[in-house]
Design an enzyme around this catalytic site. Structure first.
Site, PDB file in Angstrom:
ATOM      1  N   ASP A   7       4.236  -3.735 -26.848  1.00  0.00           N
ATOM      2  CA  ASP A   7       4.103  -2.593 -27.384  1.00  0.00           C
ATOM      3  C   ASP A   7       3.315  -1.940 -26.711  1.00  0.00           C
ATOM      4  O   ASP A   7       3.811  -1.963 -25.657  1.00  0.00           O
ATOM      5  CB  ASP A   7       2.999  -3.742 -27.738  1.00  0.00           C
ATOM      6  N   CYS A  64       3.141  -6.743 -22.339  1.00  0.00           N
ATOM      7  CA  CYS A  64       2.230  -5.987 -23.666  1.00  0.00           C
ATOM      8  C   CYS A  64       1.360  -6.175 -22.667  1.00  0.00           C
ATOM      9  O   CYS A  64       0.720  -6.637 -21.637  1.00  0.00           O
ATOM     10  CB  CYS A  64       1.918  -6.584 -24.888  1.00  0.00           C
ATOM     11  N   THR A  66      -1.423  -7.918 -22.376  1.00  0.00           N
ATOM     12  CA  THR A  66      -1.702  -9.011 -21.034  1.00  0.00           C
ATOM     13  C   THR A  66      -1.254  -9.445 -20.614  1.00  0.00           C
ATOM     14  O   THR A  66       0.029 -10.897 -19.879  1.00  0.00           O
ATOM     15  CB  THR A  66      -3.100 -10.175 -21.523  1.00  0.00           C
ATOM     16  N   HIS A  97      13.287 -23.597 -11.580  1.00  0.00           N
ATOM     17  CA  HIS A  97      13.015 -25.024 -12.244  1.00  0.00           C
ATOM     18  C   HIS A  97      13.063 -24.409 -13.837  1.00  0.00           C
ATOM     19  O   HIS A  97      14.014 -25.492 -14.538  1.00  0.00           O
ATOM     20  CB  HIS A  97      11.656 -25.060 -12.211  1.00  0.00           C
ATOM     21  N   HIS A 133      16.427 -30.432 -13.030  1.00  0.00           N
ATOM     22  CA  HIS A 133      15.707 -29.355 -13.698  1.00  0.00           C
ATOM     23  C   HIS A 133      16.519 -29.274 -15.147  1.00  0.00           C
ATOM     24  O   HIS A 133      15.989 -28.330 -15.929  1.00  0.00           O
ATOM     25  CB  HIS A 133      16.186 -28.056 -12.835  1.00  0.00           C
TER      26      HIS A 133
HETATM   27  C1  RB5 Z   1      -2.929  -5.250 -27.185  1.00  0.00           C
HETATM   28  O1  RB5 Z   1      -4.520  -4.050 -27.584  1.00  0.00           O
HETATM   29  C2  RB5 Z   1      -3.028  -6.252 -26.907  1.00  0.00           C
HETATM   30  O2  RB5 Z   1      -3.765  -7.088 -27.476  1.00  0.00           O
HETATM   31  C3  RB5 Z   1      -2.667  -6.859 -26.637  1.00  0.00           C
HETATM   32  O3  RB5 Z   1      -1.208  -5.530 -25.985  1.00  0.00           O
HETATM   33  C4  RB5 Z   1      -1.404  -8.134 -25.884  1.00  0.00           C
HETATM   34  O4  RB5 Z   1      -1.975  -7.822 -24.458  1.00  0.00           O
HETATM   35  C5  RB5 Z   1      -2.012  -9.310 -26.471  1.00  0.00           C
HETATM   36  O5  RB5 Z   1      -1.352 -10.372 -26.292  1.00  0.00           O
END
Ligand code: RB5
Length: 141
Positions: A7, A64, A66, A97, A133
């Site tokens: 994203d 993304c 996180t 694994h 596994h």
């Molecule tokens: C975008 O602001 C953020 O929410 C997205 O990149 C991600 O971290 C969502 O899990």
């Protein structure tokens, strides 16, 4: 062929990953997004997951902010095992694994130096093929 997706939060790190894969001579396909404009991570998580599940691509990399949202989205697609990694040990273990077929990372969590080491570890580590596994993965399926 590696499927790539992000994203807006992962867009800049994805550019670094693409440059790195090109330097390593590894082919990839970018499933978006294509700018830093705000967008919805489930769209790209799904696109990469479907490319991997259909065997159009062998492995995928999703980024993304996180790594959490995009990995949750990818793991909704049958046959996908997306692993969120912030360290090389996990990247190695999840290939050995779990036979993870998608690496997810958080661009707001790991810096580019570490992220590229995680990418290399993930791509260069084979599945162990150990019976235990294989059994556990088939239990997930
Ligand atoms: C975008 O602001 C953020 O929410 C997205 O990149 C991600 O971290 C969502 O899990």
């Amino acid at each position: 062929m590696i499927a790539l997706g992000s994203d807006h939060g992962g867009y800049a790190l994805k550019q670094e990953v693409m440059k790195h894969l090109t330097e390593r001579g590894i082919e990839y396909k970018d499933y978006g997004c294509y700018s830093e404009a705000s967008c919805d991570y489930p769209e790209y998580g799904k696109a990469v997951a479907e490319a991997v599940a259909s065997k159009e691509c062998e492995l995928g990399i999703l980024i993304c902010g996180t790594g959490i949202g995009i990995s949750i989205a990818a793991n909704k697609v049958k046959g996908v095992r997306a692993a969120l990694c912030s360290d090389c040990f996990s990247a190695q273990a999840t290939r050995e694994h779990n036979d993870a077929n998608i690496l997810a990372m958080g661009a707001r969590v790991v810096g580019p130096g570490l992220a590229l080491k995680i990418v290399d570890t993930f791509l260069d580590t084979p599945f162990s093929n150990d019976e235990r596994h294989i059994r556990r993965i088939s239990m997930i399926e």
